[in-house]
Motif scaffolding. Structure first.
Motif, PDB file in Angstrom:
ATOM      1  N   PRO A 152     -36.099   3.673   8.922  1.00 39.64           N
ATOM      2  CA  PRO A 152     -35.258   3.619  10.128  1.00 39.64           C
ATOM      3  C   PRO A 152     -34.747   2.199  10.324  1.00 39.64           C
ATOM      4  O   PRO A 152     -35.477   1.221  10.079  1.00 39.64           O
ATOM      5  CB  PRO A 152     -36.217   4.026  11.255  1.00 39.64           C
ATOM      6  CG  PRO A 152     -37.345   4.730  10.581  1.00 39.64           C
ATOM      7  CD  PRO A 152     -37.479   4.127   9.215  1.00 39.64           C
ATOM      8  N   TYR A 153     -33.497   2.057  10.774  1.00 43.12           N
ATOM      9  CA  TYR A 153     -32.828   0.753  10.844  1.00 43.12           C
ATOM     10  C   TYR A 153     -32.304   0.538  12.255  1.00 43.12           C
ATOM     11  O   TYR A 153     -31.489   1.314  12.755  1.00 43.12           O
ATOM     12  CB  TYR A 153     -31.683   0.741   9.828  1.00 43.12           C
ATOM     13  CG  TYR A 153     -30.875  -0.532   9.776  1.00 43.12           C
ATOM     14  CD1 TYR A 153     -31.465  -1.730   9.394  1.00 43.12           C
ATOM     15  CD2 TYR A 153     -29.510  -0.521  10.069  1.00 43.12           C
ATOM     16  CE1 TYR A 153     -30.720  -2.902   9.321  1.00 43.12           C
ATOM     17  CE2 TYR A 153     -28.766  -1.688   9.986  1.00 43.12           C
ATOM     18  CZ  TYR A 153     -29.360  -2.874   9.607  1.00 43.12           C
ATOM     19  OH  TYR A 153     -28.623  -4.022   9.529  1.00 43.12           O
ATOM     20  N   LEU A 154     -32.786  -0.521  12.913  1.00 40.70           N
ATOM     21  CA  LEU A 154     -32.452  -0.787  14.312  1.00 40.70           C
ATOM     22  C   LEU A 154     -31.525  -1.989  14.424  1.00 40.70           C
ATOM     23  O   LEU A 154     -31.817  -3.058  13.895  1.00 40.70           O
ATOM     24  CB  LEU A 154     -33.732  -1.055  15.115  1.00 40.70           C
ATOM     25  CG  LEU A 154     -33.571  -1.282  16.620  1.00 40.70           C
ATOM     26  CD1 LEU A 154     -33.088  -0.009  17.311  1.00 40.70           C
ATOM     27  CD2 LEU A 154     -34.877  -1.748  17.234  1.00 40.70           C
ATOM     28  N   THR A 155     -30.409  -1.819  15.154  1.00 43.97           N
ATOM     29  CA  THR A 155     -29.468  -2.919  15.378  1.00 43.97           C
ATOM     30  C   THR A 155     -29.623  -3.451  16.800  1.00 43.97           C
ATOM     31  O   THR A 155     -30.291  -2.851  17.642  1.00 43.97           O
ATOM     32  CB  THR A 155     -28.023  -2.439  15.174  1.00 43.97           C
ATOM     33  OG1 THR A 155     -27.697  -1.464  16.182  1.00 43.97           O
ATOM     34  CG2 THR A 155     -27.843  -1.823  13.796  1.00 43.97           C
ATOM     35  N   GLY A 156     -28.972  -4.582  17.064  1.00 36.97           N
ATOM     36  CA  GLY A 156     -29.058  -5.193  18.385  1.00 36.97           C
ATOM     37  C   GLY A 156     -28.478  -4.317  19.474  1.00 36.97           C
ATOM     38  O   GLY A 156     -29.030  -4.207  20.572  1.00 36.97           O
ATOM     39  N   ASP A 157     -27.350  -3.667  19.187  1.00 36.79           N
ATOM     40  CA  ASP A 157     -26.719  -2.825  20.192  1.00 36.79           C
ATOM     41  C   ASP A 157     -27.586  -1.608  20.503  1.00 36.79           C
ATOM     42  O   ASP A 157     -27.711  -1.196  21.656  1.00 36.79           O
ATOM     43  CB  ASP A 157     -25.334  -2.377  19.713  1.00 36.79           C
ATOM     44  CG  ASP A 157     -24.547  -1.664  20.796  1.00 36.79           C
ATOM     45  OD1 ASP A 157     -24.308  -2.271  21.854  1.00 36.79           O
ATOM     46  OD2 ASP A 157     -24.185  -0.488  20.596  1.00 36.79           O
ATOM     47  N   GLU A 158     -28.184  -1.027  19.469  1.00 38.67           N
ATOM     48  CA  GLU A 158     -29.060   0.136  19.680  1.00 38.67           C
ATOM     49  C   GLU A 158     -30.283  -0.251  20.509  1.00 38.67           C
ATOM     50  O   GLU A 158     -30.772   0.545  21.315  1.00 38.67           O
ATOM     51  CB  GLU A 158     -29.497   0.709  18.333  1.00 38.67           C
ATOM     52  CG  GLU A 158     -28.378   1.409  17.571  1.00 38.67           C
ATOM     53  CD  GLU A 158     -28.758   1.720  16.135  1.00 38.67           C
ATOM     54  OE1 GLU A 158     -28.088   2.567  15.527  1.00 38.67           O
ATOM     55  OE2 GLU A 158     -29.712   1.095  15.618  1.00 38.67           O
ATOM     56  N   LEU A 159     -30.774  -1.462  20.310  1.00 39.89           N
ATOM     57  CA  LEU A 159     -31.951  -1.919  21.057  1.00 39.89           C
ATOM     58  C   LEU A 159     -31.707  -1.887  22.557  1.00 39.89           C
ATOM     59  O   LEU A 159     -32.594  -1.498  23.332  1.00 39.89           O
ATOM     60  CB  LEU A 159     -32.323  -3.337  20.625  1.00 39.89           C
ATOM     61  CG  LEU A 159     -33.480  -3.984  21.394  1.00 39.89           C
ATOM     62  CD1 LEU A 159     -34.807  -3.395  20.947  1.00 39.89           C
ATOM     63  CD2 LEU A 159     -33.469  -5.502  21.194  1.00 39.89           C
ATOM     64  N   LEU A 160     -30.509  -2.276  22.983  1.00 37.87           N
ATOM     65  CA  LEU A 160     -30.230  -2.448  24.403  1.00 37.87           C
ATOM     66  C   LEU A 160     -29.496  -1.275  25.033  1.00 37.87           C
ATOM     67  O   LEU A 160     -29.313  -1.250  26.249  1.00 37.87           O
ATOM     68  CB  LEU A 160     -29.409  -3.727  24.613  1.00 37.87           C
ATOM     69  CG  LEU A 160     -30.095  -5.022  24.178  1.00 37.87           C
ATOM     70  CD1 LEU A 160     -29.174  -6.201  24.375  1.00 37.87           C
ATOM     71  CD2 LEU A 160     -31.395  -5.229  24.948  1.00 37.87           C
TER      72      LEU A 160
ATOM     73  N   ARG B 240     -29.760  -2.871  28.681  1.00 37.50           N
ATOM     74  CA  ARG B 240     -28.666  -3.757  29.090  1.00 37.50           C
ATOM     75  C   ARG B 240     -28.230  -3.440  30.513  1.00 37.50           C
ATOM     76  O   ARG B 240     -28.087  -4.328  31.354  1.00 37.50           O
ATOM     77  CB  ARG B 240     -27.498  -3.596  28.120  1.00 37.50           C
ATOM     78  CG  ARG B 240     -26.322  -4.519  28.442  1.00 37.50           C
ATOM     79  CD  ARG B 240     -25.140  -4.241  27.554  1.00 37.50           C
ATOM     80  NE  ARG B 240     -25.349  -4.721  26.185  1.00 37.50           N
ATOM     81  CZ  ARG B 240     -25.488  -3.936  25.134  1.00 37.50           C
ATOM     82  NH1 ARG B 240     -25.464  -2.613  25.283  1.00 37.50           N
ATOM     83  NH2 ARG B 240     -25.640  -4.444  23.931  1.00 37.50           N
ATOM     84  N   ASN B 241     -28.034  -2.169  30.794  1.00 37.52           N
ATOM     85  CA  ASN B 241     -27.602  -1.750  32.127  1.00 37.52           C
ATOM     86  C   ASN B 241     -28.710  -1.952  33.152  1.00 37.52           C
ATOM     87  O   ASN B 241     -28.461  -2.362  34.293  1.00 37.52           O
ATOM     88  CB  ASN B 241     -27.178  -0.284  32.100  1.00 37.52           C
ATOM     89  CG  ASN B 241     -26.483   0.148  33.372  1.00 37.52           C
ATOM     90  OD1 ASN B 241     -25.729  -0.618  33.971  1.00 37.52           O
ATOM     91  ND2 ASN B 241     -26.725   1.370  33.796  1.00 37.52           N
TER      92      ASN B 241
END
Length: 339
Positions: A109-117, A308-309
């Motif tokens: 599984p690969y997690l990006t910064g945008d997906e994190l938030l 983020r929200n």
């Protein structure tokens, strides 16, 4: 600017100009005016001195690297694939794993910064990573190897050809990528080895206005937009998520436009942790950190937009359980420092 150091020529006071953060209503008006709007407000204050960081606050430019923070590296930038073909959607991953069950060993599984938030902070894609395997070792996974040979090798050959200098010599980084074309550009092998020794690790976005730290399961591989911290414990989470670490971060980091960039050399390597916290202090910080994550989880069940929200609510007036939880964490961390 004054180059002279002659006391008689220098003003007794300095005037420090700074950008004023707009209110929520001003932000809304600017957003409506379109992305081209570049207006902002300036203000200034009179101060005795301005240091090399263009600040009238405590000068931390002389903070040195702490050996206890760097003898064993625990902070890394996430993985850089270098080619989009290494990043798989669910269907591509399923095809490769059904064709050969051993491909589970090299697909994560690969997690990006945008997906994190955003939303629940879960990975939506997968990454094919042969790690440090040699060409022959990678070929032991024939379906995955053929896929990378057909999709990545031609692109790296073209890049090496285009990247030749005036004498026709392939530039070093293109040559390096072509010599190990089946591997990710930067697979962070040492980081991955450390991750596998723990059940979880911490991440935050490398470029951010406010660092939001999150635990990630050790089976997940972080993307290069994430800063990785090899800490599995609640106490470390509490220290890093505290306003003290945030203040050190914003004071010592570099910037990308108006956002802060987490630079380990200047931020983490020089960051002094509490030196003699008692068991009571450590326990209090850990419990306060767990409470923040509990409040987050409850809130994310009720609102959309992810962390983020959720953290944008801290900018608004009024009672807020997340704001209270962070205040309690800060109090516990201050006590651990004996401040």
């Amino acid at each position: 600017w004054a180059k002279t150091q002659e006391p008689a020529l220098l003003p007794k006071k300095r005037k420090l100009w700074f950008k004023v953060e707009p209110t929520a209503s001003q932000k809304m008006l600017r957003k409506r005016s379109g992305p081209a709007a570049k207006d902002y407000e300036l203000d200034c204050r009179i101060c005795d001195a301005i240091n090399s960081a263009l600040s009238d606050q405590v000068d931390v430019s002389g903070a040195v690297q702490l050996q206890c923070n760097v003898v064993t590296q625990v902070v890394y930038q996430g993985i850089t694939p270098g080619n989009d073909a290494f990043v798989l959607d669910g269907a591509a991953r399923d095809r490769l794993c059904k064709a050969d069950l051993r491909n589970h060993e090299i697909i994560f599984p690969y997690l990006t910064g945008d997906e994190l938030l955003s939303e629940r902070g879960s990975p939506t894609r997968w990454i094919l990573n042969f790690g440090e395997r040699t060409l022959i070792e990678a070929k032991a996974y024939p379906k995955a190897f053929d896929f990378v040979r057909d999709s990545v090798l031609p692109a790296r050959q073209r890049a090496a050809e285009r990247g030749k200098d005036a004498s026709g010599t392939t530039r070093p980084h293109h040559k390096q990528f072509l010599e190990r074309w089946w591997q990710l550009s930067w697979n962070r092998a040492e980081m991955c080895a450390q991750i596998e020794n723990h059940p979880r690790y911490l991440v935050c976005s490398r470029v951010t206005k406010r660092p939001i730290f999150v635990f990630v399961d050790a089976t997940i591989r972080p993307g290069d937009a994430l800063q990785v911290f090899i800490f599995p414990d609640d106490y470390s989470f509490g220290i890093l998520q505290s306003s003290l670490h945030w203040l050190w971060f914003t004071t010592k980091c570099s910037k990308l436009k108006s956002d802060f960039r987490y630079t380990p050399e200047s931020v983490f390597d020089t960051f002094p942790w509490p030196q003699e916290p008692s068991v009571k202090h450590v326990t209090a910080v850990a419990e306060a950190g767990r409470e923040i994550r509990r409040v987050r989880a409850n809130a994310l069940d009720k609102i959309k937009g992810g962390l983020r929200n959720l953290y944008r609510t801290l900018e608004l007036p009024g009672a807020n359980p997340l704001k209270d939880a962070h205040a309690a964490l800060d109090a516990a961390v201050l006590a651990a420092y004996s401040f």
